[in-house]
Structure formats: structure tokens, C-alpha cells
Design a protein around this motif. Structure first.
Motif, short mmCIF file in Angstrom:
data_model
loop_
_atom_site.label_atom_id
_atom_site.label_comp_id
_atom_site.label_asym_id
_atom_site.label_seq_id
_atom_site.Cartn_x
_atom_site.Cartn_y
_atom_site.Cartn_z
N SER A 69 -10.41 -15.47 -0.42
CA SER A 69 -10.42 -14.94 0.94
C SER A 69 -8.82 -14.71 1.36
O SER A 69 -8.68 -13.85 1.98
N LEU A 70 -8.14 -15.91 1.46
CA LEU A 70 -6.92 -15.98 1.69
C LEU A 70 -5.85 -14.86 1.03
O LEU A 70 -5.22 -14.17 1.63
N SER A 71 -6.09 -14.83 -0.15
CA SER A 71 -5.30 -13.62 -0.96
C SER A 71 -5.79 -12.37 -0.39
O SER A 71 -4.69 -11.35 -0.27
N ILE A 72 -7.01 -12.09 -0.24
CA ILE A 72 -7.53 -10.80 0.21
C ILE A 72 -6.84 -10.47 1.82
O ILE A 72 -6.35 -9.38 1.78
N LEU A 73 -7.01 -11.64 2.46
CA LEU A 73 -6.35 -11.34 3.84
C LEU A 73 -4.74 -11.13 3.86
O LEU A 73 -4.35 -10.36 4.83
N ALA A 74 -4.17 -11.73 3.04
CA ALA A 74 -2.60 -11.80 3.08
C ALA A 74 -2.39 -10.09 2.23
O ALA A 74 -1.57 -9.80 2.89
N GLY A 75 -3.21 -9.67 1.40
CA GLY A 75 -3.03 -8.43 0.82
C GLY A 75 -3.40 -7.30 1.85
O GLY A 75 -2.50 -6.26 2.07
N LEU A 76 -4.26 -7.46 2.66
CA LEU A 76 -4.35 -6.56 3.91
C LEU A 76 -3.37 -6.55 4.96
O LEU A 76 -2.83 -5.38 5.42
N ALA A 77 -3.07 -7.86 5.20
CA ALA A 77 -1.79 -8.03 6.15
C ALA A 77 -0.73 -7.13 5.67
O ALA A 77 0.22 -6.51 6.45
N GLN A 78 -0.41 -7.17 4.49
CA GLN A 78 0.84 -6.69 3.76
C GLN A 78 0.83 -5.31 3.91
O GLN A 78 1.73 -4.54 4.25
N PHE A 79 -0.56 -4.57 3.53
CA PHE A 79 -0.76 -3.25 3.67
C PHE A 79 -0.68 -2.80 5.12
O PHE A 79 -0.01 -1.57 5.34
N VAL A 80 -0.98 -3.26 6.06
CA VAL A 80 -0.97 -2.83 7.60
C VAL A 80 0.42 -3.00 8.08
O VAL A 80 0.82 -2.01 8.48
N THR A 81 1.11 -4.00 7.72
CA THR A 81 2.46 -4.37 8.29
C THR A 81 3.49 -3.48 7.54
O THR A 81 4.59 -2.94 7.96
N THR A 82 3.40 -3.31 6.04
CA THR A 82 4.41 -2.35 5.32
C THR A 82 4.09 -1.18 4.79
O THR A 82 4.73 -0.46 4.12
N GLY A 83 2.68 -1.07 4.84
CA GLY A 83 2.08 0.19 4.02
C GLY A 83 2.48 0.28 2.52
O GLY A 83 1.97 1.29 1.82
N THR A 84 2.36 -1.05 2.04
CA THR A 84 2.48 -1.25 0.42
C THR A 84 1.40 -1.48 -0.04
O THR A 84 0.88 -2.75 0.94
N VAL A 85 0.88 -1.30 -1.00
CA VAL A 85 -0.29 -1.82 -1.75
C VAL A 85 0.04 -3.27 -2.44
O VAL A 85 1.16 -3.15 -3.29
N PRO A 86 -0.67 -4.49 -2.26
CA PRO A 86 -0.28 -5.69 -2.95
C PRO A 86 -0.82 -5.73 -4.43
O PRO A 86 -1.80 -6.32 -4.88
N TRP A 87 -0.03 -4.81 -5.04
CA TRP A 87 -0.42 -4.62 -6.67
C TRP A 87 -0.63 -5.84 -7.62
O TRP A 87 -1.53 -6.05 -8.34
N THR A 88 0.43 -6.85 -7.15
CA THR A 88 0.35 -8.07 -7.91
C THR A 88 -1.07 -8.92 -7.73
O THR A 88 -1.61 -9.11 -8.89
N ALA A 89 -1.42 -8.78 -6.72
CA ALA A 89 -2.78 -9.63 -6.41
C ALA A 89 -3.85 -8.93 -6.94
O ALA A 89 -4.62 -9.27 -7.52
N CYS A 90 -3.86 -7.67 -6.67
CA CYS A 90 -4.90 -6.79 -7.35
C CYS A 90 -5.14 -6.93 -8.82
O CYS A 90 -6.17 -7.01 -9.51
#
Length: 270
Positions: free
Chosen positions: A206-227
Motif C-alpha cells: 500500500s505504501l509503495s502504491i501511495l508513493a507511486g501515486l504521489a510521484q505521478f501527481v507531483t512530478t507527472g512521471t510514472v514510477p516504472w521501477t515500482a510497477c
């Protein structure tokens, strides 16, 4: 027979008190047993140190929908990975309700604790199988898994009933994990790691997903490493299951990762 529907727990207690044999078999009303289930479970119960034993579960309506096919694979994994590994160390942490055999003498000594369990100040009306297993382990008995004792049970064929079932199970898991911690010190270290992992794992995901969403919202980049990491772990797990079961259909269990991330994790948080 009881005059009215009083719930599974009270029905179990009434049946146990009226029983007279050495062993008690718990079977859900929508479950069909293979002809040799009782024999195979009873053989395991010949060891007086064993207080309970469960069989392998399958979905009797597996071919009904795409969801029932996924649940059937989920049951196979839960039985032949999780329960089988726990049984290696003498402590299956939840003997599933559809097909479980108990030592009657042990049950009778635990009935008062089982009957009076409360949750948030009210009598508990869920999680019977997990709580009864924990009580059996606390009393000093082993709990076992018998893969040859196969039982087929009806599983939810649509998402609504499935999510309601998963909510009940999640509540039971989180609540009775607190009880399980009290007895883990007397069990194998693997079981401690297993119980902790089952509860910490969803939190970390859950924390990984939330961190990924935060990255996408704030920077506009997809967290490909986590995915890619989640995808790789999913592929490895499903490939190992397909190899062990000798069935390629387990590769399709990858779809369950999406259900887990977008539906089950929010449900467990709730």
C-alpha cells in the motif's frame, strides 16, 4: 436441529455438545467431500498431539465465471503454499471452515472461550474457523493440513459477494493475529515471520502504491521501477505455481494482482 437460525458459531457449539465421538468434522452446507476425506483426516488425527486437521479446498463452481476460476486458483495457493508450509512446522494458523476435523476432547475444553468471544464489546459473529484454530494452538495442540483430503465448496461468482467475504476474512485475520502473537514465541520462528509478513506485506504494498501515486501527481512521471517490480514478483509467483501444479492456467492468476491492488487493499484498510 435448532428451532431457528442462530448463526454458525452457536450451531457449531450445540452440535459439539450433543456429539459423542472422538472426532468432530466441520463441513459447510455448500461443500462436497471426496469419498475418502474422513478417512484421510482421521488418519492424521491418530497422533494425539494433533488437535485439528484441514483438507484441501477447491471451487465446486470453478467453471462458472472468470472470478470463480481465479478464486479456485487462490484456494490452491492458500492450501498448497501457505497451509502446507505452516503444517511443516506443526501449526496451520487457520483450519478452514468448509472441511476441518477436530479432536472432541480438546473442543469441549475450549467451548466456553469460543462461545464468549467478543469484538468491540459485542459477541463475535465472524471468523469462527480462525479463532477456533488459534484456541487449539494456545491449548498446546498441533494443527495439520492434509492435501489428499479434497473438498469442493461454492465460491462467490461476482465481485460484490466476493468483496463482502474478503472483508469478513480480513477482519478475522487482523483481530486474531493479535491473539496469535501471544503464542508465536512457543512456535517455530518461520511461523512468526509468516504471520508478520502476512500483515506487513499488504501495508508495504500500500505504501509503495501511495508513493507511486504521489510521484505521478507531483512530478507527472510514472514510477516504472515500482510497477516493474510488482509485475516481476507477480510473474515469478504465478510461474512457480504453474510449475508446481503442472497447470498453465495459474499464469492467469496474474489478474488477481490488479484485484488485490485496486480492490482488496482499500478494503483491508477500511
Amino acid at each position: 436441529a435448532l428451532p431457528k437460525n442462530v448463526g454458525k458459531r452457536k450451531a457449531q457449539i450445540a452440535a459439539i455438545r450433543r456429539s459423542c465421538g472422538d472426532l468432530v468434522l466441520n463441513v459447510d452446507s455448500d461443500t462436497i467431500l471426496a469419498p475418502d476425506v474422513i478417512t484421510r483426516l482421521a488418519l492424521k488425527m491418530q497422533d494425539q498431539a494433533v488437535g485439528a486437521a484441514m483438507g484441501q479446498l477447491a471451487a465446486s463452481n470453478r467453471s462458472e465465471t472468470w472470478l470463480t476460476r481465479l478464486i479456485d486458483m487462490e484456494y490452491w495457493l492458500a492450501c498448497n503454499e501457505e497451509r502446507a508450509a505452516q503444517a511443516r512446522f506443526g501449526a496451520v494458523m487457520c483450519c478452514c471452515g468448509p472441511c476441518a476435523m477436530y479432536r472432541r476432547s480438546a473442543l469441549v475444553s475450549l467451548l466456553d472461550q469460543y462461545e464468549t468471544q467478543r469484538f468491540r464489546g459485542k459477541p463475535s459473529d465472524f471468523g469462527e474457523d480462525r479463532h477456533l484454530t488459534i484456541l487449539m494452538l494456545k491449548a498446546g495442540f498441533r494443527t495439520e493440513y492434509v492435501p489428499e483430503a479434497v473438498a469442493a465448496t461454492v465460491v462467490p461468482n461476482s465481485m460484490g459477494p466476493y468483496l463482502r467475504q474478503q472483508l469478513r476474512w480480513a477482519r478475522s485475520t487482523f483481530r486474531d493475529t493479535l491473539l496469535a502473537f501471544q503464542l508465536l514465541r512457543g512456535l517455530n520462528i518461520y511461523l512468526t515471520l509468516d504471520v508478520i509478513g502476512q500483515n506487513i506485506g499488504p501495508l508495504l504494498l500500500s505504501l509503495s502504491i501511495l508513493a507511486g501515486l504521489a510521484q505521478f501527481v507531483t512530478t507527472g512521471t510514472v514510477p516504472w521501477t515500482a510497477c516493474l517490480m510488482i509485475a516481476a514478483m507477480t510473474i515469478v509467483r504465478c510461474s512457480v505455481a504453474a510449475f508446481r501444479a503442472r497447470q498453465l492456467r495459474f499464469l492467469g492468476f496474474s489478474l488477481h494482482t490488479l484485484i488485490n491492488i485496486f480492490l482488496l487493499l482499500p478494503l483491508k484498510a477500511y
